[in-house]
Scaffold this active site. Structure first.
Site, PDB file in Angstrom:
ATOM      1  N   GLY A  46     -17.053 -11.698 -43.143  1.00 35.93           N
ATOM      2  CA  GLY A  46     -17.022 -12.135 -44.772  1.00 35.93           C
ATOM      3  C   GLY A  46     -16.985 -10.999 -45.488  1.00 35.93           C
ATOM      4  O   GLY A  46     -17.797 -10.159 -44.531  1.00 35.93           O
ATOM      5  N   GLN A  51     -18.488  -5.723 -52.535  1.00 30.59           N
ATOM      6  CA  GLN A  51     -18.558  -4.986 -51.997  1.00 30.59           C
ATOM      7  C   GLN A  51     -17.518  -3.512 -51.783  1.00 30.59           C
ATOM      8  O   GLN A  51     -18.027  -2.477 -50.761  1.00 30.59           O
ATOM      9  CB  GLN A  51     -18.865  -5.302 -50.201  1.00 30.59           C
ATOM     10  CG  GLN A  51     -19.988  -5.954 -49.833  1.00 30.59           C
ATOM     11  CD  GLN A  51     -20.210  -6.420 -49.094  1.00 30.59           C
ATOM     12  OE1 GLN A  51     -19.566  -7.882 -48.717  1.00 30.59           O
ATOM     13  NE2 GLN A  51     -20.412  -5.947 -47.769  1.00 30.59           N
ATOM     14  N   CYS A  96     -24.432  -6.509 -42.426  1.00 27.64           N
ATOM     15  CA  CYS A  96     -23.782  -6.464 -43.735  1.00 27.64           C
ATOM     16  C   CYS A  96     -23.351  -4.961 -43.511  1.00 27.64           C
ATOM     17  O   CYS A  96     -23.517  -4.107 -43.484  1.00 27.64           O
ATOM     18  CB  CYS A  96     -25.101  -6.606 -45.154  1.00 27.64           C
ATOM     19  SG  CYS A  96     -23.686  -6.471 -46.212  1.00 27.64           S
ATOM     20  N   LEU A  97     -21.716  -5.077 -44.610  1.00 27.76           N
ATOM     21  CA  LEU A  97     -21.170  -4.137 -44.470  1.00 27.76           C
ATOM     22  C   LEU A  97     -21.394  -3.085 -45.072  1.00 27.76           C
ATOM     23  O   LEU A  97     -21.243  -2.105 -45.161  1.00 27.76           O
ATOM     24  CB  LEU A  97     -19.226  -4.440 -44.169  1.00 27.76           C
ATOM     25  CG  LEU A  97     -19.522  -5.330 -43.526  1.00 27.76           C
ATOM     26  CD1 LEU A  97     -17.839  -5.846 -43.682  1.00 27.76           C
ATOM     27  CD2 LEU A  97     -18.891  -4.761 -41.807  1.00 27.76           C
ATOM     28  N   HIS A 138     -24.392 -15.751 -47.630  1.00 29.06           N
ATOM     29  CA  HIS A 138     -24.923 -14.082 -48.129  1.00 29.06           C
ATOM     30  C   HIS A 138     -23.432 -13.540 -48.811  1.00 29.06           C
ATOM     31  O   HIS A 138     -23.681 -12.567 -49.408  1.00 29.06           O
ATOM     32  CB  HIS A 138     -24.392 -13.750 -46.565  1.00 29.06           C
ATOM     33  CG  HIS A 138     -24.595 -12.802 -45.771  1.00 29.06           C
ATOM     34  ND1 HIS A 138     -25.602 -11.759 -45.119  1.00 29.06           N
ATOM     35  CD2 HIS A 138     -23.351 -11.400 -46.899  1.00 29.06           C
ATOM     36  CE1 HIS A 138     -24.457 -10.104 -45.895  1.00 29.06           C
ATOM     37  NE2 HIS A 138     -23.841 -10.165 -46.490  1.00 29.06           N
ATOM     38  N   GLU A 139     -22.816 -14.384 -48.644  1.00 35.83           N
ATOM     39  CA  GLU A 139     -21.480 -13.439 -49.595  1.00 35.83           C
ATOM     40  C   GLU A 139     -21.798 -13.835 -51.117  1.00 35.83           C
ATOM     41  O   GLU A 139     -21.165 -13.273 -52.456  1.00 35.83           O
ATOM     42  CB  GLU A 139     -19.797 -14.115 -49.260  1.00 35.83           C
ATOM     43  CG  GLU A 139     -19.877 -13.552 -48.253  1.00 35.83           C
ATOM     44  CD  GLU A 139     -19.773 -12.415 -47.370  1.00 35.83           C
ATOM     45  OE1 GLU A 139     -19.380 -11.445 -48.288  1.00 35.83           O
ATOM     46  OE2 GLU A 139     -19.882 -11.951 -46.121  1.00 35.83           O
ATOM     47  N   HIS A 142     -24.248 -11.629 -52.998  1.00 37.97           N
ATOM     48  CA  HIS A 142     -23.707 -10.227 -52.546  1.00 37.97           C
ATOM     49  C   HIS A 142     -22.742 -10.317 -54.514  1.00 37.97           C
ATOM     50  O   HIS A 142     -23.427  -9.507 -54.667  1.00 37.97           O
ATOM     51  CB  HIS A 142     -22.435 -10.248 -52.096  1.00 37.97           C
ATOM     52  CG  HIS A 142     -22.713  -9.669 -50.749  1.00 37.97           C
ATOM     53  ND1 HIS A 142     -23.672  -8.260 -50.530  1.00 37.97           N
ATOM     54  CD2 HIS A 142     -22.095  -9.134 -49.841  1.00 37.97           C
ATOM     55  CE1 HIS A 142     -23.483  -7.473 -49.695  1.00 37.97           C
ATOM     56  NE2 HIS A 142     -23.046  -9.055 -48.699  1.00 37.97           N
TER      57      HIS A 142
HETATM   58  O1  GNR Z   1     -19.800  -9.395 -40.684  1.00 39.99           O
HETATM   59  C1  GNR Z   1     -20.910  -9.971 -41.204  1.00 39.99           C
HETATM   60  N1  GNR Z   1     -21.039 -10.356 -40.376  1.00 39.99           N
HETATM   61  C2  GNR Z   1     -22.578 -11.253 -40.584  1.00 39.99           C
HETATM   62  C3  GNR Z   1     -23.468 -11.765 -39.363  1.00 39.99           C
HETATM   63  C4  GNR Z   1     -25.063 -12.575 -40.220  1.00 39.99           C
HETATM   64  C5  GNR Z   1     -24.616 -12.558 -41.186  1.00 39.99           C
HETATM   65  C6  GNR Z   1     -23.768 -12.342 -42.222  1.00 39.99           C
HETATM   66  C7  GNR Z   1     -22.744 -11.352 -42.075  1.00 39.99           C
HETATM   67  S1  GNR Z   1     -21.867 -11.417 -42.848  1.00 39.99           S
HETATM   68  C8  GNR Z   1     -21.322  -9.808 -42.904  1.00 39.99           C
HETATM   69  C9  GNR Z   1     -20.069  -8.928 -43.176  1.00 39.99           C
HETATM   70  C10 GNR Z   1     -20.668  -8.493 -44.627  1.00 39.99           C
HETATM   71  O2  GNR Z   1     -20.788  -7.787 -44.652  1.00 39.99           O
HETATM   72  N2  GNR Z   1     -20.143 -10.136 -45.413  1.00 39.99           N
HETATM   73  O3  GNR Z   1     -20.656  -9.941 -47.292  1.00 39.99           O
HETATM   74 NI    NI Z   2     -22.544  -8.624 -47.001  1.00 31.34          NI
END
Ligand code: GNR
Ligand code: NI
Length: 181
Positions: A46, A51, A96-97, A138-139, A142
């Site tokens: 995601g 980001q 998270c990236l 999660h997204e 953000h």
């Molecule tokens: O790549 C991602 N893996 C992930 C693993 C567990 C819970 C959430 C994520 S999202 C993350 C990519 C990211 O930072 N998206 O904002």
């Molecule tokens: Ni993230």
């Protein structure tokens, strides 16, 4: 298509609330496509517009893991909103990236219903559970300036943030040294 640099914490841009898009036009579609390309290369499941420094309510998701050879199943969403969550919770070890190389267990509703605009600007709804529900929440976090580390203890969060800041400063120093030689 362009690959966009991903911002990492700590960075004030990751703490801001993103603006809704007025309508899904070519510029928003371009952002969605660039984000998807960036996400696949990272690789991630995601990515949210803040980001990559765009303070717009746009996210992309693909939990099919195309880098593992499965057919891609991209979702591109503008103005996503959680309209319903389940009573049960799920604990997921999240990453998270924008918080590279750190992972922590986060508790969230196990299921959710998300309303959004697709790349044609049509209103759609998706019901998600498991990793898709986790990723969508999660997204969307953000877009409100919230990182997964905001869901863990202050002790763990500050440990992670201090480490990331230290690494950033070391990288900056290295860049400066390279400029001299
Ligand atoms: O790549 C991602 N893996 C992930 C693993 C567990 C819970 C959430 C994520 S999202 C993350 C990519 C990211 O930072 N998206 O904002
Ligand atoms: Ni993230």
């Amino acid at each position: 298509m362009a690959l966009l640099p991903i911002i990492t914490a700590p960075d004030p841009r990751l703490k801001q609330v993103a603006d809704p898009v007025d309508r899904v036009d070519d510029e928003v579609r371009q952002l969605m496509d660039d984000m998807l390309a960036t996400m696949y290369v990272a690789p991630g499941i995601g990515l949210a517009a803040p980001q990559v420094g765009a303070l717009k309510r746009v996210i992309v998701v693909d939990i099919s893991r195309p880098e593992e050879g499965r057919p891609p199943a991209p979702l591109q969403m503008a103005n996503p909103e959680i309209v319903e969550v389940s009573d049960e919770d799920i604990t997921w070890n999240e990453g998270c990236l924008s918080v590279p190389e750190h992972y922590a267990d986060v508790v969230r509703p196990a299921g959710c219903r998300v309303r959004y605009l697709d790349r044609e600007g049509e209103i759609r709804e998706i019901k998600a559970e498991g990793v898709l529900a986790v990723c969508l929440q999660h997204e969307i976090d953000h877009l409100d300036g919230i990182l997964f580390i905001d869901h863990v203890s202050a002790l763990k969060r500050n440990m992670i943030l201090r480490k990331l800041l230290k690494e950033k400063k070391a990288a900056e120093r290295e860049e400066k040294d390279e400029a001299v030689f």
